[in-house]
Design a protein around this motif. Structure first.
Motif, mmCIF file in Angstrom:
data_model
loop_
_atom_site.group_PDB
_atom_site.id
_atom_site.type_symbol
_atom_site.label_atom_id
_atom_site.label_comp_id
_atom_site.label_asym_id
_atom_site.label_seq_id
_atom_site.Cartn_x
_atom_site.Cartn_y
_atom_site.Cartn_z
ATOM 1 N N THR A 260 0.830 -1.206 0.000
ATOM 2 C CA THR A 260 0.000 0.000 0.000
ATOM 3 C C THR A 260 0.866 1.258 0.000
ATOM 4 O O THR A 260 0.630 2.200 -0.774
ATOM 5 N N LYS B 28 1.087 3.984 -3.098
ATOM 6 C CA LYS B 28 0.753 5.393 -2.907
ATOM 7 C C LYS B 28 1.933 6.278 -3.310
ATOM 8 O O LYS B 28 1.749 7.306 -3.978
ATOM 9 N N ARG C 112 2.669 8.340 4.188
ATOM 10 C CA ARG C 112 1.640 8.049 5.181
ATOM 11 C C ARG C 112 0.459 7.357 4.499
ATOM 12 O O ARG C 112 0.101 7.699 3.367
ATOM 13 N N PHE C 113 -0.126 6.415 5.193
ATOM 14 C CA PHE C 113 -1.237 5.648 4.622
ATOM 15 C C PHE C 113 -2.105 5.142 5.768
ATOM 16 O O PHE C 113 -1.707 5.185 6.938
ATOM 17 N N HIS C 114 -3.299 4.664 5.435
ATOM 18 C CA HIS C 114 -4.244 4.195 6.444
ATOM 19 C C HIS C 114 -4.332 2.672 6.424
ATOM 20 O O HIS C 114 -4.369 2.052 5.349
ATOM 21 N N GLU D 49 -3.708 6.036 10.826
ATOM 22 C CA GLU D 49 -2.725 6.480 9.842
ATOM 23 C C GLU D 49 -1.321 6.144 10.333
ATOM 24 O O GLU D 49 -0.938 6.492 11.446
ATOM 25 N N ARG E 134 -8.318 2.285 -1.445
ATOM 26 C CA ARG E 134 -8.713 3.470 -0.691
ATOM 27 C C ARG E 134 -7.678 4.590 -0.828
ATOM 28 O O ARG E 134 -8.040 5.748 -1.044
ATOM 29 N N GLU E 135 -6.402 4.244 -0.714
ATOM 30 C CA GLU E 135 -5.367 5.273 -0.796
ATOM 31 C C GLU E 135 -5.274 5.872 -2.196
ATOM 32 O O GLU E 135 -5.170 7.096 -2.355
#
Length: 612
Positions: A267, A271, A287-289, A295, A378-379
């Motif tokens: 992920t 991103k 940064r990612f969730h 986060e 999502r990202e």
């Protein structure tokens, strides 16, 4: 030593995270009414000004501060910052997750602006959900002799809260009380205010629920923006980020480091690649969730671009102290523009392809599990709404896959991109149990008819002789997780299960230990001596048990007449504990000796007595 401050939801979560270390810490709250259970923490109550906090930190050897207080506890935040500067302490701020601000809310930077906006809006019936501490701050509205508004304050149903409201001159008849189980719409429907005033208190503060209730009833929404935090604070938004911050700042606090899943790494890489493709910027950290909304961030090893249509980024997998075969592997993500709408996943080198049903992925798809796919979608969707192709690669993944369950699962050509939480716990039971579930799902999907579970390759080799016609996918290793494996079988409604068990694990299971990991449970010779006595064994059997070092010595040490009594009794207890986890499954237990013979066999039915 660590000092945690704040009797909030975040404070209680921080306690849970710190308790995982098994080491002492302090947990401070202003009042005593907050319900907090500290397993290893010492509770401290009473407000602290800067002088008291400094004295406490010095006397107790505090090395790290964790600010988990309410976002509007401005004075506490300022005190923490002042003390941290003076004592050169790091501060980790356990911040809440906040929904994005929308235009349907009238945002106010402080209470003075809120009063002004309420007056300008002609609000004459207001329900204030800002708490008892804000009554005085809003006096210019509710005590305005010209407007004479009807104003209610919702406060906690505590004597000290009521007294504080009265001391501020507020009418007691206009106080309403918070009830945890009451829906937000209930009070709004009763009072019918023109507007509500609330604080930007985040998801854990019920902000979303208040907005939805007011929106549903057509009530105007005013909200006071959360105050800014000191720039020196290290901000995290969940339990995983808190633990990672503590691991970095106090490396000796936890015995083992946590890590990141391949899904989290993929992920982050995807991103970073898309950001390069869209902006030309090469991030060194992204940064990612993760799935729970928290986060996190990961360093980016490298980013490069191939023309105007695609870019690739690489992240190095850090599994912490978990013995993960992919630790230190490079996870690459190539993101390319696509004429087809949506986000499409392609198989790169070192990533396997699904060839059997039952894994939750279509046959022929790259082995990128659902949770990582959702994280990536999502990202990327938040940055770009056009079509994208995402190719995940793991150099060397073909060789790594040979050390995993993938060949048995029908995943060929490389490893799987996995992880349901984004985080790898040290020596992660979650990862192992999730792998077991995947194997059982494959067994079910191919219609094997029977699931055969074993502790490892040795017992599997012996039990396979009993079921020569079953496919390889019917045989699953439970390792030490007997209970979890049986629960999975029951959850998936597996009709028939056979479990092969060696004596070392059987003596632990018979005592009721459904996880037989040697660092958590050891052989209990006293229990075995009592079992031998209860089933009628001779005094000689008692001596054999007393003198033995390893359970397998029982095979040759017990006299034949005692063995005939002891081993069936032992297996009977194993069956009793196993059946307690099954509601319908038929279970066959096989106790295997050192030569691979089936010493005892027993069958039982979940929810019923033993069959024989």
């Amino acid at each position: 030593m660590i000092l945690v401050l704040g009797g909030t939801t975040e404070g209680r979560l921080a306690v849970k995270v710190l308790d995982e270390s098994g080491k002492p810490y302090f947990y401070s709250t202003r009042g005593e009414w907050q319900q907090v259970c500290c397993r290893h923490g010492q509770r401290v109550t009473g407000g602290m000004d800067a002088e008291k906090m400094e004295d406490f930190c010095r006397s107790q050897g505090i090395r790290l501060l964790v600010d988990a207080a309410h976002p509007f506890a401005v004075q506490l935040h300022e005190t923490v910052e002042q003390v941290s500067r003076k004592l050169h302490l790091d501060v980790v701020r356990f911040e809440r997750i906040y929904p994005a601000r929308t235009d349907e809310v009238i945002w106010c930077k402080n209470y003075q602006e809120a009063v002004r906006r309420l007056k300008e809006g002609g609000i004459s019936r207001l329900l204030a959900l800002t708490g008892v501490q804000t009554i005085g701050k809003l006096r210019d509205f509710w005590a305005n002799a010209t407007l004479r508004p009807e104003c209610w304050f919702r406060i906690l149903d505590r004597e000290e809260s009521v007294l504080l409201a009265l001391r501020q001159g507020f009418d007691a008849s206009r106080l309403v009380f918070y009830h945890e189980d009451a829906p937000e719409t209930e009070l709004l429907e009763k009072l019918k205010p023109q507007a509500i005033l609330t604080k930007e208190s985040g998801e854990s503060g019920g902000f979303v629920e208040k907005l939805e209730a007011a929106r549903r009833l057509g009530i105007a929404i005013y909200a006071v923006c959360r105050p800014a935090l000191p720039a020196s604070f290290i901000t995290v938004t969940g339990i995983h980020g808190l633990r990672k911050a503590i691991e970095r700042l106090l490396p000796d606090f936890y015995p083992l480091r946590s890590g990141y899943t391949t899904g989290a790494c993929a992920t982050a890489a995807a991103k970073a690649a898309l950001i390069r493709l869209l902006t030309g910027e090469s991030l060194s950290e992204v940064r990612f969730h993760i799935p729970d909304g928290e986060e996190l961030s990961l360093p980016v090893k490298s980013v490069w671009q191939e023309g105007d249509a695609s870019a690739t980024a690489a992240v190095v997998k850090d599994a912490g102290d978990d013995p993960d075969v992919t630790n230190r592997s490079v996870i690459e993500a190539k993101v390319s523009f696509s004429a087809q709408p949506g986000i499409h996943f392609l198989q790169g080198r070192g990533v396997g392809k699904v060839t059997l049903p039952g894994l939750g992925l279509p046959v022929g798809e790259p082995a990128i599990n659902p949770a990582p796919r959702q994280m990536i979608v999502r990202e990327l969707s938040a940055l770009y709404d056009g079509g994208l192709d995402v190719t995940i690669s793991v150099p060397g993944g073909e060789e790594l896959a040979l050390r995993t369950f993938n060949p048995k699962l029908g995943i060929v050509g490389g490893i799987s991109i996995i992880g349901t939480s984004g985080i790898v716990r040290p020596f992660s039971s979650e990862a192992f149990v999730e792998a077991i579930r995947r194997e059982v799902e494959v067994c079910q999907a191919i219609g094997a008819g029977r699931l055969v579970i074993n502790s490892g390759a040795k017992s599997e080799k012996f039990v396979k002789r009993e079921y020569p016609d079953l496919p390889p996918q019917a045989f699953v290793h439970y390792g030490n997780y007997i209970g979890d494996t049986l629960k999975i079988a029951d959850d998936l409604h597996i009709g028939k299960v056979t479990m092969g068990i060696m004596l070392g694990k059987a003596v632990k299971l018979a005592e009721g230990h459904l996880n037989t990991y040697s660092k958590q449970v050891v052989m209990n010779k006293q229990f075995l001596m009592e079992l031998a006595r209860d089933c009628g064994c001779s005094p000689e059997a008692q001596k054999v048990i007393s003198d033995m070092t390893l359970a397998r010595e029982l095979w040759k040490g017990l006299p034949e007449p005692d063995a005939v009594l002891f081993f069936p009794a032992l297996l009977n207890l194993c069956m009793k504990h196993c059946l307690s986890l099954l509601s319908r499954t038929e279970l066959t237990l096989m106790l295997i000796d050192e030569e691979g013979h089936i010493a005892c066999r027993l069958t039982g039915q979940g929810g019923k007595q033993l069959v024989h």
